[in-house]
Write a protein that holds these residues in place. Structure first.
Motif, mmCIF file in Angstrom:
data_model
loop_
_atom_site.group_PDB
_atom_site.id
_atom_site.type_symbol
_atom_site.label_atom_id
_atom_site.label_comp_id
_atom_site.label_asym_id
_atom_site.label_seq_id
_atom_site.Cartn_x
_atom_site.Cartn_y
_atom_site.Cartn_z
ATOM 1 N N MET A 1 0.776 -1.084 -0.075
ATOM 2 C CA MET A 1 0.260 -0.069 -0.040
ATOM 3 C C MET A 1 0.982 1.059 -0.170
ATOM 4 O O MET A 1 1.788 1.416 0.757
ATOM 5 N N ASN A 2 0.425 2.208 -0.833
ATOM 6 C CA ASN A 2 1.300 3.590 -0.877
ATOM 7 C C ASN A 2 0.928 4.472 0.073
ATOM 8 O O ASN A 2 -0.430 5.071 -0.096
ATOM 9 N N GLU A 3 1.376 4.824 0.950
ATOM 10 C CA GLU A 3 0.970 5.750 1.967
ATOM 11 C C GLU A 3 1.660 7.308 1.564
ATOM 12 O O GLU A 3 2.544 7.385 1.321
ATOM 13 N N GLN A 4 0.446 8.263 1.392
ATOM 14 C CA GLN A 4 0.898 9.517 0.959
ATOM 15 C C GLN A 4 1.293 10.380 2.128
ATOM 16 O O GLN A 4 0.886 10.150 3.377
ATOM 17 N N SER A 5 2.462 11.207 2.117
ATOM 18 C CA SER A 5 2.944 11.841 2.946
ATOM 19 C C SER A 5 1.856 12.986 3.530
ATOM 20 O O SER A 5 1.374 13.626 2.902
ATOM 21 N N THR A 6 1.968 13.220 4.909
ATOM 22 C CA THR A 6 1.047 14.154 5.471
ATOM 23 C C THR A 6 2.064 15.474 5.877
ATOM 24 O O THR A 6 1.364 16.516 6.331
ATOM 25 N N GLU A 7 3.210 15.192 5.357
ATOM 26 C CA GLU A 7 4.114 16.380 5.802
ATOM 27 C C GLU A 7 3.795 17.671 4.930
ATOM 28 O O GLU A 7 3.625 17.741 3.685
ATOM 29 N N THR A 8 3.613 18.752 5.770
ATOM 30 C CA THR A 8 3.309 20.034 4.640
ATOM 31 C C THR A 8 4.510 21.073 5.115
ATOM 32 O O THR A 8 5.340 21.035 5.875
ATOM 33 N N ARG A 9 4.607 21.797 3.884
ATOM 34 C CA ARG A 9 5.588 22.989 3.818
ATOM 35 C C ARG A 9 5.008 24.541 4.214
ATOM 36 O O ARG A 9 3.750 24.615 3.681
ATOM 37 N N ALA A 10 5.734 25.290 4.452
ATOM 38 C CA ALA A 10 5.290 26.767 4.524
ATOM 39 C C ALA A 10 6.094 27.945 3.701
ATOM 40 O O ALA A 10 7.236 27.542 3.748
ATOM 41 N N VAL A 11 5.616 29.150 3.401
ATOM 42 C CA VAL A 11 6.335 30.041 2.784
ATOM 43 C C VAL A 11 6.443 30.991 4.043
ATOM 44 O O VAL A 11 5.296 31.238 4.657
ATOM 45 N N ILE A 12 7.168 31.632 4.542
ATOM 46 C CA ILE A 12 7.522 32.562 5.290
ATOM 47 C C ILE A 12 8.015 33.917 4.662
ATOM 48 O O ILE A 12 9.502 33.676 4.355
ATOM 49 N N VAL A 13 7.840 34.867 4.692
ATOM 50 C CA VAL A 13 8.355 36.317 4.282
ATOM 51 C C VAL A 13 8.339 37.235 5.559
ATOM 52 O O VAL A 13 7.034 37.522 6.016
ATOM 53 N N GLU A 14 9.345 37.943 5.635
ATOM 54 C CA GLU A 14 9.352 38.822 6.962
ATOM 55 C C GLU A 14 9.747 40.158 6.266
ATOM 56 O O GLU A 14 10.961 40.298 5.438
ATOM 57 N N ARG A 15 9.424 41.063 6.880
ATOM 58 C CA ARG A 15 9.644 42.581 6.472
ATOM 59 C C ARG A 15 9.556 43.585 7.586
ATOM 60 O O ARG A 15 8.690 43.558 8.583
ATOM 61 N N ASP A 16 10.507 44.613 7.821
ATOM 62 C CA ASP A 16 10.552 45.647 8.591
ATOM 63 C C ASP A 16 9.843 46.872 7.921
ATOM 64 O O ASP A 16 10.541 47.020 6.890
ATOM 65 N N ILE A 17 8.894 47.117 8.379
ATOM 66 C CA ILE A 17 8.192 48.293 7.793
ATOM 67 C C ILE A 17 8.052 49.571 8.611
ATOM 68 O O ILE A 17 7.626 49.383 9.610
ATOM 69 N N PRO A 18 8.402 50.739 8.133
ATOM 70 C CA PRO A 18 8.352 52.186 8.950
ATOM 71 C C PRO A 18 7.132 52.652 9.096
ATOM 72 O O PRO A 18 7.120 53.658 9.012
ATOM 73 N N HIS A 19 6.258 51.635 9.533
ATOM 74 C CA HIS A 19 4.727 52.191 10.017
ATOM 75 C C HIS A 19 4.570 51.467 11.132
ATOM 76 O O HIS A 19 4.804 50.415 11.307
ATOM 77 N N PRO A 20 3.705 52.215 12.068
ATOM 78 C CA PRO A 20 3.037 51.521 13.170
ATOM 79 C C PRO A 20 2.207 50.335 12.838
ATOM 80 O O PRO A 20 1.501 50.314 11.788
ATOM 81 N N PRO A 21 1.881 49.476 13.780
ATOM 82 C CA PRO A 21 1.243 48.264 13.356
ATOM 83 C C PRO A 21 -0.460 48.603 13.034
ATOM 84 O O PRO A 21 -0.974 48.008 12.477
ATOM 85 N N GLU A 22 -0.735 49.737 13.987
ATOM 86 C CA GLU A 22 -2.049 50.284 13.769
ATOM 87 C C GLU A 22 -2.496 50.568 12.239
ATOM 88 O O GLU A 22 -3.483 50.104 11.563
ATOM 89 N N LYS A 23 -1.580 51.265 11.590
ATOM 90 C CA LYS A 23 -1.598 51.474 10.390
ATOM 91 C C LYS A 23 -1.406 50.303 9.240
ATOM 92 O O LYS A 23 -2.360 50.072 8.257
ATOM 93 N N ILE A 24 -0.632 49.292 9.600
ATOM 94 C CA ILE A 24 -0.592 47.933 8.921
ATOM 95 C C ILE A 24 -1.811 47.380 9.088
ATOM 96 O O ILE A 24 -2.418 46.712 7.970
ATOM 97 N N TRP A 25 -2.421 47.306 10.315
ATOM 98 C CA TRP A 25 -3.462 46.557 10.581
ATOM 99 C C TRP A 25 -4.567 47.019 9.478
ATOM 100 O O TRP A 25 -5.367 46.194 9.030
ATOM 101 N N ARG A 26 -4.932 48.145 9.396
ATOM 102 C CA ARG A 26 -5.827 48.731 8.530
ATOM 103 C C ARG A 26 -5.733 48.208 6.943
ATOM 104 O O ARG A 26 -6.685 47.839 6.252
#
Length: 143
Positions: A1-26
């Protein structure tokens, strides 16, 4: 029997942005601003709200808001139904905002890519970099 992998991957992108969290939240939660940097949508920042993201490429993503912690954390499902399993996505996107001395550290993680979705994973890496560049332009234009 062929067992399919349940492993998943992720994309992570990070940035330092010169604006306050409240503005980015908007820009992360107001539909008219989201449309400028992400896609057309019917988003509401309410846990359990189901919405669509409509890409210029004709695709429609089915989403549901999972977490809303104002100015800190936003997460929602990012699902794309496709005949080709390599593009049929069931994933979650998390936006984490951390205040810094000069603004905000924004971390975007899209998790749930299966091993057979290498092209979708690569597309997401490039796509999130491009979208965050567009987000910064939107932020620069906000009061």
């Amino acid at each position: 029997m062929n067992e399919q992998s349940t492993e998943t991957r992720a994309v992570i992108v990070e940035r330092d942005i010169p604006h306050p969290p409240e503005k980015i939240w908007r820009a992360l939660t107001q539909p008219h601003l989201m449309e400028e940097w992400l896609m057309k949508n019917d988003f509401l920042p309410v846990v359990g709200h189901r919405f669509n993201l409509r890409g210029e490429w004709g695709g429609v993503l089915d989403c549901e808001v999972l977490t809303v912690e104002p100015h800190t954390l936003l997460s929602y499902t990012w699902n794309y139904v496709h005949e080709d399993a390599a593009y049929d996505m069931r994933s979650v996107v998390n936006f984490t905002l951390t205040p810094t001395v000069t603004g905000t550290h924004l971390r975007v993680e899209q998790a749930g890519f299966r091993p057979d979705q290498k092209q979708a994973l690569g597309g997401a890496k490039a796509g999130w970099r491009q979208m965050l560049g567009s987000l910064e332009k939107v932020l620069d234009g906000l009061e």
